[in-house]
Write an enzyme that holds these catalytic residues in place. Structure first.
Site, PDB file in Angstrom:
ATOM      1  N   ASN A  90       0.843  -1.192   0.000  1.00  8.66           N
ATOM      2  CA  ASN A  90       0.000   0.000   0.000  1.00  8.66           C
ATOM      3  C   ASN A  90       0.893   1.264   0.000  1.00  8.66           C
ATOM      4  OD1 ASN A  90      -1.360   2.277   1.163  1.00  8.66           O
ATOM      5  ND2 ASN A  90      -2.997   0.906   1.832  1.00  8.66           N
ATOM      6  N   LYS A 125       0.657   3.702   2.964  1.00  9.11           N
ATOM      7  CA  LYS A 125       1.290   3.209   4.200  1.00  9.11           C
ATOM      8  C   LYS A 125       2.817   3.256   4.090  1.00  9.11           C
ATOM      9  CE  LYS A 125      -2.106  -0.050   5.939  1.00  9.11           C
ATOM     10  NZ  LYS A 125      -2.411  -1.425   6.269  1.00  9.11           N
ATOM     11  N   ASP A 129      -1.755  -3.193  11.551  1.00 14.37           N
ATOM     12  CA  ASP A 129      -3.158  -3.534  11.393  1.00 14.37           C
ATOM     13  C   ASP A 129      -3.969  -2.405  12.006  1.00 14.37           C
ATOM     14  OD1 ASP A 129      -4.946  -5.516  10.315  1.00 14.37           O
ATOM     15  OD2 ASP A 129      -5.695  -5.735  12.343  1.00 14.37           O
ATOM     16  N   SER A 130      -5.056  -2.054  11.343  1.00 13.97           N
ATOM     17  CA  SER A 130      -5.809  -0.901  11.843  1.00 13.97           C
ATOM     18  C   SER A 130      -7.290  -1.076  11.598  1.00 13.97           C
ATOM     19  CB  SER A 130      -5.316   0.376  11.148  1.00 13.97           C
ATOM     20  OG  SER A 130      -5.477   0.260   9.756  1.00 13.97           O
ATOM     21  N   PHE A 176     -10.290   7.686   2.414  1.00 14.55           N
ATOM     22  CA  PHE A 176     -10.820   6.345   2.125  1.00 14.55           C
ATOM     23  C   PHE A 176     -11.518   5.800   3.381  1.00 14.55           C
ATOM     24  CE2 PHE A 176      -8.076   3.421   4.570  1.00 14.55           C
ATOM     25  CZ  PHE A 176      -7.190   4.342   5.084  1.00 14.55           C
ATOM     26  N   GLY A 177     -11.993   4.580   3.278  1.00 11.28           N
ATOM     27  CA  GLY A 177     -12.557   3.871   4.434  1.00 11.28           C
ATOM     28  C   GLY A 177     -13.680   4.646   5.102  1.00 11.28           C
ATOM     29  N   TYR A 178     -13.630   4.757   6.409  1.00 13.71           N
ATOM     30  CA  TYR A 178     -14.689   5.408   7.182  1.00 13.71           C
ATOM     31  C   TYR A 178     -14.464   6.914   7.340  1.00 13.71           C
ATOM     32  CZ  TYR A 178     -15.726   0.559   8.279  1.00 13.71           C
ATOM     33  OH  TYR A 178     -16.030  -0.762   8.172  1.00 13.71           O
ATOM     34  N   HIS A 231      -4.052   7.756  13.865  1.00 10.18           N
ATOM     35  CA  HIS A 231      -3.734   6.589  14.684  1.00 10.18           C
ATOM     36  C   HIS A 231      -2.445   5.924  14.221  1.00 10.18           C
ATOM     37  CE1 HIS A 231      -6.183   5.863  11.249  1.00 10.18           C
ATOM     38  NE2 HIS A 231      -6.148   4.566  11.320  1.00 10.18           N
TER      39      HIS A 231
END
Ligand code: IMP
Length: 198
Positions: free
Chosen positions: A11, A14, A70-71, A151-153, A179
């Site tokens: 990714n 990341k 991991d998240s 992205f995501g939430y 985070h």
């Protein structure tokens, strides 16, 4: 010379964020750059377990020290769901729109909408040593999406300090408070201690 360390990810986002903080200590290479294949099943019940599964698998596949993360999102009123299921909450992996819809539906009658993003970084060494750090970031889940970035939430994740969702701010602003950034900073401290204790 800096120690070569595998990052158990391809990714780009990341890789950039992790290199920015840990690149002073390690020469970080992605799975693709190292020509390593490692995609273990994330069977853990916690972020810690899943980060460790990925770091140990990458270390074993490459023979190099390996960093993995991991998240996910934890919502208080949902007993910390979606948690480790964040990417596949709605059933199909990585369907952000469906995941967000499910989150809104589950929260429809809940007055408390507080939530946190969690990230755990794990580093596994061929000699069996392991280092692990956690970062968190607190916010609230809005009743409808705001913003187009990210992205995501993130379009639902309202960050009170900015008065905006994570989809309404730049990636630079988000990286300052995320985070993942908090976990990386905690990991950096652990690593400095590890070096100094030697
Ligand atoms: P992973 O750590 O790459 O497996 O990500 C797990 C999932 O958690 C992602 O697919 C997203 O749904 C969610 N997630 C983790 N971090 C973030 C973030 O910073 N913004 C939005 N969603 C996130």
């Amino acid at each position: 010379m800096k120690q070569k360390v595998l990052l158990a990810s391809n990714n780009a986002h990341k890789i950039k964020e992790i290199r920015a903080i840990l690149g002073d200590f390690f020469d970080i290479v992605s799975l693709r750059e190292a020509g390593v294949e490692s995609d273990p099943e994330e069977t853990g019940k916690t972020f810690e377990e899943n980060a460790r599964i990925k770091a140990v698998a990458g270390m074993k596949a490459s023979g190099m020290p390996c960093i993995a993360d991991d998240s996910g999102l934890e919502v208080l009123a949902l007993d910390c769901r979606p948690g480790v299921m964040s990417a596949r909450y709605s059933g199909s992996h990585g369907d952000d729109a469906a995941n967000n819809e499910k989150l809104l539906a589950e929260l429809a009658d809940k007055p408390d909408r507080s939530a946190r993003y969690v990230c755990v970084i794990c580093m596994a060494f061929p000699d069996g040593r392991e280092l692990e750090a956690r970062g968190e970031c607190y916010g609230e889940i809005l009743k409808e999406k705001r913003g187009n970035g990210s992205f995501g939430y993130d379009p639902l994740f309202y960050f009170p300090q900015f008065g905006k969702t994570f989809a309404e701010i730049s990636s630079e602003e988000k990286n300052e408070v995320s985070h993942r950034n908090a976990a990386l900073k905690a990991f950096e401290k652990l690593w400095e201690k590890e070096i100094n204790d030697k």
